[in-house]
Design an enzyme around this catalytic site. Structure first.
Site, mmCIF file in Angstrom:
data_model
loop_
_atom_site.group_PDB
_atom_site.id
_atom_site.type_symbol
_atom_site.label_atom_id
_atom_site.label_comp_id
_atom_site.label_asym_id
_atom_site.label_seq_id
_atom_site.Cartn_x
_atom_site.Cartn_y
_atom_site.Cartn_z
ATOM 1 N N GLY A 1 -11.889 -47.383 -26.552
ATOM 2 C CA GLY A 1 -12.400 -45.608 -26.326
ATOM 3 C C GLY A 1 -13.633 -45.516 -26.816
ATOM 4 O O GLY A 1 -14.225 -46.416 -27.399
ATOM 5 N N ARG A 2 -13.884 -44.901 -28.041
ATOM 6 C CA ARG A 2 -14.835 -43.883 -28.348
ATOM 7 C C ARG A 2 -14.579 -45.057 -29.573
ATOM 8 O O ARG A 2 -15.811 -44.574 -30.020
ATOM 9 C CB ARG A 2 -14.693 -42.645 -29.046
ATOM 10 N N ILE A 3 -13.163 -44.552 -30.489
ATOM 11 C CA ILE A 3 -13.425 -45.651 -31.423
ATOM 12 C C ILE A 3 -13.483 -47.364 -31.100
ATOM 13 O O ILE A 3 -14.470 -47.749 -31.822
ATOM 14 C CB ILE A 3 -12.384 -45.801 -32.278
ATOM 15 N N ARG B 1 -1.504 -47.337 -34.135
ATOM 16 C CA ARG B 1 -0.478 -47.076 -34.997
ATOM 17 C C ARG B 1 0.794 -48.183 -34.683
ATOM 18 O O ARG B 1 0.981 -48.973 -34.460
ATOM 19 C CB ARG B 1 0.115 -46.470 -33.595
ATOM 20 N N GLU C 1 5.622 -44.619 -41.684
ATOM 21 C CA GLU C 1 5.098 -44.291 -42.714
ATOM 22 C C GLU C 1 5.425 -43.235 -43.490
ATOM 23 O O GLU C 1 6.320 -42.376 -43.170
ATOM 24 C CB GLU C 1 3.474 -44.229 -42.401
ATOM 25 N N HIS D 1 -3.393 -45.039 -44.047
ATOM 26 C CA HIS D 1 -3.931 -44.178 -43.075
ATOM 27 C C HIS D 1 -4.765 -43.148 -42.872
ATOM 28 O O HIS D 1 -4.492 -42.299 -43.480
ATOM 29 C CB HIS D 1 -2.407 -43.420 -41.999
ATOM 30 N N ILE D 2 -5.818 -44.264 -43.741
ATOM 31 C CA ILE D 2 -6.978 -43.355 -44.405
ATOM 32 C C ILE D 2 -8.531 -43.555 -43.488
ATOM 33 O O ILE D 2 -9.551 -43.364 -43.534
ATOM 34 C CB ILE D 2 -7.143 -43.895 -45.674
ATOM 35 N N GLY D 3 -8.061 -44.154 -41.942
ATOM 36 C CA GLY D 3 -8.877 -44.363 -40.437
ATOM 37 C C GLY D 3 -10.179 -42.999 -40.547
ATOM 38 O O GLY D 3 -11.367 -43.326 -40.834
HETATM 39 C C1 GLV Z 1 -4.769 -40.783 -36.998
HETATM 40 O O1 GLV Z 1 -4.189 -41.151 -37.232
HETATM 41 C C2 GLV Z 1 -6.069 -39.574 -36.221
HETATM 42 O O2 GLV Z 1 -5.240 -39.539 -34.668
HETATM 43 O O3 GLV Z 1 -7.117 -38.965 -35.793
HETATM 44 C C1 GLV Z 2 -10.842 -42.278 -29.697
HETATM 45 O O1 GLV Z 2 -11.245 -40.955 -29.896
HETATM 46 C C2 GLV Z 2 -11.036 -42.590 -29.007
HETATM 47 O O2 GLV Z 2 -10.976 -42.822 -27.128
HETATM 48 O O3 GLV Z 2 -10.220 -44.154 -29.358
#
Ligand code: GLV
Ligand code: GLV
Length: 326
Positions: free
Chosen positions: A154-156, A236, A265, A284-286
């Protein structure tokens, strides 16, 4: 109309809302609102500003008769019972886009830190165990020209791939659908999960949490990985069989893991994974840089205001409530 904020967020974001809405805000920044208290506050709430640590389940939705908008300050919405929300026509908003680069940064940070044993290195100094330069002291794995396999493009995932290009890495990916733009721009090569696991030096998991992705990385998948592979999870915890991960690391079936997320968590310092030298664990600080978190909170508020005004949310999860088929 009443908005419930399940966590304390900066006053400057909430103050302007007070002219138009009745606001309840939980007064702790790093402590979740107890479920029972949330139930109570939701009885007359029109909207809730939530986050990944809250459980927005069927019971809560059913016992919130005026609820019109659930707005999470996150891209993932696996903590929300989507079926129950959609059945009631409640709009669910989230914050994709604004957190892409921050989360890609953190993912790549974990990749670098884990491959070069950064935390172990600092620990050696802290424990006063640095005796001399050693030919193989704290030797890790190469990054330059290594192969990265991204599961969930995806975007990330694409943000991570752009960073990997800077290290001249070969980029493999797996996704539900092909991403021609990532193939063209980044030279990313689509392959099956099996092929990706066998070929990658770095396996990066960025798939959303769904019933299909639950424990998608388990014993069989770790067996396929290289002994020198580094596994990164910033998606996740439920996507990974944590017991299988523990065994793979303990028995050195893979080299190391960098984890920002866990099955349940928060974890505490007696978690089995923390007994291993080859794990870097983060809470969980992404998306946690100041600018990004401000943008996420602002967007989550925008989603609420649009929803309460009867408009389509800027980023809606359940578009079908407006009759747009899914
Ligand atoms: C964090 O885990 C999010 O889903 O933004
Ligand atoms: C989140 O924004 C994704 O699409 O990976």
């Amino acid at each position: 109309m009443k908005i419930v904020f399940t966590r304390k967020i900066p006053t400057e974001l909430v103050e302007p809302l007070k002219e138009k809405y009745d606001i309840f805000m939980w007064d702790r920044e790093n402590e979740p609102m107890p479920y029972e208290r949330l139930l109570q506050e939701m009885k007359d709430a029109d909207a809730v500003f939530t986050n990944v640590a809250d459980r927005i389940d069927k019971q809560l939705i059913e016992q919130s008769p005026s609820l019109k908008v659930i707005s999470t300050m996150a891209v993932g919405y696996d903590n929300i019972d989507m079926e129950a929300a959609t059945a009631r026509g409640i709009a669910v908003g989230h914050t994709p886009g604004v957190l892409t680069e921050a989360t890609a940064d953190l993912t790549f940070t974990l990749l670098v830190a884990t491959s070069r044993r950064i935390v172990e290195g600092m620990d050696v100094i802290r424990r006063n165990e640095w005796q001399s330069w050693g030919p193989f002291l704290l030797t890790g794995q190469s990054l330059y020209k290594a192969t990265i396999g991204i599961i969930g493009m995806g975007r990330i995932g694409q943000g991570v791939a752009r960073r990997a290009k800077g290290f001249d890495m070969n980029i493999l990916y797996h996704n539900r659908s092909r991403k021609p733009e990532a193939e063209a721009e980044l030279g990313a090569v689509y392959c099956s999960i099996e092929e990706l696991l066998r070929q990658s030096d770095y396996v990066v998991l960025l798939a959303p949490s769904t019933p299909e992705t639950k424990n998608m990385i388990s014993h069989e998948q770790f067996e396929m990985m290289k002994k020198t592979a580094v596994f990164i999870n910033t998606s996740r915890g439920t996507n990974v069989d944590e017991e299988a991960l523990y065994q793979a690391l303990k028995e050195e079936k893979i080299f190391a893991a960098g984890l920002d997320v866990f099955e349940t968590e928060p974890i505490s310092n007696d978690h089995p994974l923390l007994t291993l030298h080859n794990v870097i664990a983060l809470p969980h600080i992404g998306s946690a840089n100041v600018e990004t978190r401000m943008k996420m909170a602002t967007l989550a508020i925008e989603n609420i205001e649009k929803g309460l005004a009867g408009e389509r949310l800027t980023h809606i999860v359940n578009d079908e409530i407006y009759g747009n088929g899914k």
